[in-house]
Design an enzyme around this catalytic site. Structure first.
Site, mmCIF file in Angstrom:
data_model
loop_
_atom_site.group_PDB
_atom_site.id
_atom_site.type_symbol
_atom_site.label_atom_id
_atom_site.label_comp_id
_atom_site.label_asym_id
_atom_site.label_seq_id
_atom_site.Cartn_x
_atom_site.Cartn_y
_atom_site.Cartn_z
ATOM 1 N N GLY A 4 0.759 -1.179 0.136
ATOM 2 C CA GLY A 4 0.092 -0.090 -0.084
ATOM 3 C C GLY A 4 0.827 1.286 -0.044
ATOM 4 C CG PHE A 5 4.444 1.075 -0.029
ATOM 5 C CD1 PHE A 5 5.179 0.748 0.914
ATOM 6 C CD2 PHE A 5 4.134 0.252 -1.380
ATOM 7 C CE1 PHE A 5 6.026 -0.718 0.701
ATOM 8 C CE2 PHE A 5 5.059 -0.871 -1.414
ATOM 9 C CZ PHE A 5 5.590 -1.345 -0.313
ATOM 10 C CB ILE A 23 10.923 -5.320 18.428
ATOM 11 C CG1 ILE A 23 11.685 -4.083 18.393
ATOM 12 C CG2 ILE A 23 10.874 -5.885 17.121
ATOM 13 C CD1 ILE A 23 11.232 -2.849 17.615
ATOM 14 C CG LEU A 24 4.547 -5.512 18.935
ATOM 15 C CD1 LEU A 24 3.105 -4.952 18.399
ATOM 16 C CD2 LEU A 24 4.316 -5.749 20.600
ATOM 17 N N PRO A 47 10.215 -9.589 16.279
ATOM 18 C CG PRO A 47 11.959 -10.113 17.900
ATOM 19 C CD PRO A 47 10.371 -10.152 17.433
ATOM 20 C CE LYS A 48 11.745 -15.563 9.650
ATOM 21 N NZ LYS A 48 11.425 -16.977 9.722
ATOM 22 C CD GLU A 57 5.025 5.835 7.437
ATOM 23 O OE1 GLU A 57 4.041 5.398 6.719
ATOM 24 O OE2 GLU A 57 4.691 6.325 8.274
HETATM 25 MO MO1 MOS Z 1 1.372 5.540 5.036
HETATM 26 S S1 MOS Z 1 1.948 6.842 3.653
HETATM 27 O O1 MOS Z 1 0.446 6.657 6.122
HETATM 28 O O2 MOS Z 1 0.401 4.140 4.594
#
Ligand code: MOS
Length: 737
Positions: free
Chosen positions: A246-247, A621-622, A624-625, A697
């Site tokens: 999605g990004f 870190i829920l 790590p993988k 992110e």
């Molecule tokens: Mo992110 S750019 O809020 O999917």
């Protein structure tokens, strides 16, 4: 559950399932090709017809004449929908009014029509028979030219950023600073280019609509479909269980959803639509280009006394700012500060969020500037950053960071990457034909809190089922949600079923802004806590003294198997996490340091990334993988931003020229070396009961600058204009024997 006080010890701290490197529970479905992505849900509803979208052929103007008569007569065609017969469309919260052009065309490849036919090939062939005559108008397509007419937008609430901030006397402090830097950087338009295109199947049953789609934010999008179509929200169901990336490009409803719904209504048949790849960059949203000016003033021993960051981007009328100065308000100390953002009107396609909106392009500039300033000062760039660390919000010193271990990220990286081996003088390390250099950059991304709900059931076999409209965009949501429920209910992960992405489930935070991991699991925590209380109460136990471990409910000396405790009928609880003002009292952010080694061909200027390391501090870190996978994916995307990615603008006609994966270049396996990721061991009790933050992110933030700084260290070439393609390096390469 309201989270308004720092978390104390809770069941998550047991760390039996949470915090363990865990394979994705949806992995087998994906590796066998059986995870149902939207376009492939061939059997979800019978009698599916195919839609094909026609995009506008101009950048700005009007449709003078649209003739669909030949298309309507073409073989297999069931319906053609354009603005002529779409009926009146409402306005959603996220620019949905722009999803169908006509008569006005606002940007290139804006949808002008959908053709629905029995087969995909028939729909595509008929789409080619639609004749559109345009009246083309002169548009604004050049950010540099539009920059001087850019305006200061007034925040309307919601996500709208404050355009300007000022503390102390920036101008005076900068003018009198013994060492000064004043540089301008540019970042290009970028496309999300997720693997799975935007795709939807829409079906009507009377006045009720179901959309099987690929979308990050189910509750937002359900509301926007209803508003746009002018139907009650209760009449819309949306289902998006698997999303192939999605990004930020699938945060909102796009043309595939709206036109599938309109096409299905007109054809009186379920309709499936996928945006063809060449439509994606211009029809959907993109990360806007920026121009950024950075000024830093410092004392001779490297203390920042003045820091200023200005950024310009463009968007369609009524559009929004790219918040590229966000991190500069928070990242480094300095008594005198200013930030400023201005918005130019451009008639290019819609600018919007892409992975780490704000920080990703902002750090592409700021972290080169920090490298340049360190060079001017004759200081090591790691040392310069450490000297300007701050433990409080530098604009509001009464607000501490909830946690900030940026210095430790840098120091850990120095040691693990072998930073001491870096030569401070650019262009001095050779390996055959390669000039070799190392670069560093800081990483910063905010941690955002937003409410999130879930429902949890335990059935008489002791199987736990979690339902929430949370999405998994490839991030690993299924697994961390399963781990959370397993930890809370005291069962192994294989006793948990996770169901996501359906708007009939409780509304979650959705996937965006790296808030998904922390908030969605906190919602599951809240629902599990409620269910635990109900089960304990049913057994006559004191809920506060009851533990759920090893498949048992325990209180004092009493132990009851979970299945037995539940009895003959399943037990269910629903709750949501809501937050108080801990994010106002404390600045909550995630930190990291990126290290990169590059080789630059001394003749051709070709850049090869040789080694990369990220050190991240992001709360618990829920998994790590999957967290590591998030970060290495983001690092890869950062290399793309540094070296390859650019939507090239045709400034005459107003469109992105390279609208396919042959010409919009992203890194492939051969471009990426071994990547290493280190997570500092921490929990942040201010962030949530999970004590987690986000990493999806953070991983991209600063990467491109680390690559740019490594190129400078290798060659002496200082490129301030992304992407750093070899033509920008060639003329500056040192002549070496
Ligand atoms: Mo992110 S750019 O809020 O999917």
């Amino acid at each position: 559950m309201k989270f308004d006080k720092p978390a104390t010890t809770n069941p998550i701290d047991q760390g039996k399932v949470i915090g363990k490197a865990t394979d994705r529970i949806d992995g087998p479905l994906k590796t066998t090709g059986t995870a149902p992505y939207a376009y492939e849900r061939h059997d979800i509803v019978p009698n599916q017809a195919y839609g094909y979208i026609v995009g506008a052929g101009i950048g700005k103007g009007t449709i003078a004449f649209l003739d669909d008569s030949a298309a309507r007569k073409a073989p297999g065609v069931l319906a053609v929908v354009s603005a002529k017969n779409a009926g009146k469309l409402g306005k959603g919260n996220f620019n949905t009014a722009r999803l169908l052009a006509g008569p006005e065309v606002q940007h290139y490849h804006q949808a002008v029509a959908i053709v629905v036919a029995e087969t995909f090939e028939q729909a595509r062939a008929a789409a080619n028979l639609i004749r559109v005559d345009y009246k083309r108008e002169k548009g604004k397509f050049d950010l540099a030219a539009a920059k001087d007419s850019a305006i200061k937008p007034t925040p309307q609430g919601g996500f709208d950023p404050i355009p300007d901030t000022a503390v102390g006397d920036f101008a005076g402090a900068f003018a009198s600073a013994p060492v000064q830097l004043d540089t301008t950087y540019t970042t290009p338009d970028q496309s999300h280019m997720m693997m799975e295109p935007h795709a939807s199947i829409a079906a009507w049953e009377g006045d009720k609509l179901t959309v099987w789609t690929s979308n990050q934010m189910i509750a937002w999008s359900k509301g926007d479909i209803a508003k746009t179509l002018g139907i009650p929200k209760e009449n819309v169901r949306m289902d998006s269980p698997y999303i192939g990336g999605g990004f930020g490009g699938k945060l909102f409803i796009r043309a595939d959803i709206l036109l599938a719904a309109l096409g299905a209504k007109a054809a009186k048949r379920p309709v499936k639509v996928a945006l063809q790849r060449p439509l994606m960059p211009n029809n959907t949203t993109h990360r806007p280009a920026t121009i950024q000016r950075i000024r830093i003033g410092a004392t001779k021993d490297g203390k920042i006394t003045a820091i200023g960051h200005e950024s310009w981007n463009g968007d369609l009328p009524g559009g929004g700012l790219e918040v590229a100065v966000q991190q500069t308000r928070l990242f480094y100390a300095g008594e005198n500060r200013m930030t400023k953002m201005r918005l130019a009107t451009l008639d290019l396609p819609e600018a919007n969020a892409m992975r780490a909106p704000g920080e990703a392009p902002g750090l592409m500039a700021l972290e080169i500037a920090m490298d340049e300033m360190a060079e001017k000062l004759g200081m090591d760039p790691v040392e310069f950053r450490i000297r300007n660390d701050t433990q409080v919000d530098p604009e509001k010193p009464e607000r501490p960071f909830s946690q900030r271990r940026f210095v430790e990220c840098l120091r850990t990286g120095v040691e693990r990457f072998g930073w001491q081996r870096r030569s401070a003088t650019p262009g001095t390390v050779r390996d055959g034909r390669w000039l070799v250099g190392m670069g560093v950059a800081g990483a910063f991304r905010n941690n955002l809190l937003t409410k999130s709900a879930a429902r949890v059931r335990v059935d008489p076999r002791g199987i736990v089922t979690v339902e929430t409209d949370m999405t998994d965009i490839g991030t690993g949501s299924y697994t961390i949600i399963g781990q959370t429920a397993a930890e809370m209910m005291g069962v192994p992960l294989d006793r948990v079923v996770v169901r996501l992405g359906d708007s009939d489930f409780p509304a979650s935070c959705g996937s965006g802004g790296q808030w998904g991991g922390n908030n969605s699991t906190s919602g599951v925590y809240a629902a599990c806590a409620k269910l635990r209380d109900a089960i304990a109460t049913k057994l006559g136990f004191d809920p506060a003294q009851t533990e759920f471990v090893d498949g048992q409910v325990r209180s004092g000396s009493r132990r009851v198997p979970l299945a037995e405790a539940v009895g003959d009928a399943e037990m269910v609880a629903e709750d949501q996490i809501e937050y108080g003002d801990l994010d106002k009292k404390f600045q909550q952010s995630t930190f990291g340091a990126h290290f990169c080694e590059v080789g630059v061909d001394r003749i051709t200027g070709e850049v090869r990334v040789r080694r990369m390391l990220a050190v991240c501090a992001a709360g618990r870190i829920l998994n790590p993988k999957s967290a590591r996978s998030q970060v290495i994916g983001a690092m890869t995307m950062g290399v793309g931003a540094a070296l390859m990615e650019e939507l090239a603008v045709d400034k005459r006609f107003g469109f992105f020229v390279n609208h396919d994966l042959a010409s919009y270049e992203v890194p492939v396996h051969a471009d990426i070396p071994h990547q290493e990721v280190i997570f500092l061991d921490e929990t942040d009790p201010i962030s949530s009961p999970m004590k987690a933050k986000g990493v999806g992110e953070l991983g991209i933030c600063g990467v491109a600058a680390a690559v740019a700084n490594a190129i400078h260290n290798a060659t002496g070439a200082r490129v301030r204009d992304y992407p750093i393609t070899l033509d920008k390096i060639l003329g500056t390469l040192p002549v070496v024997a």
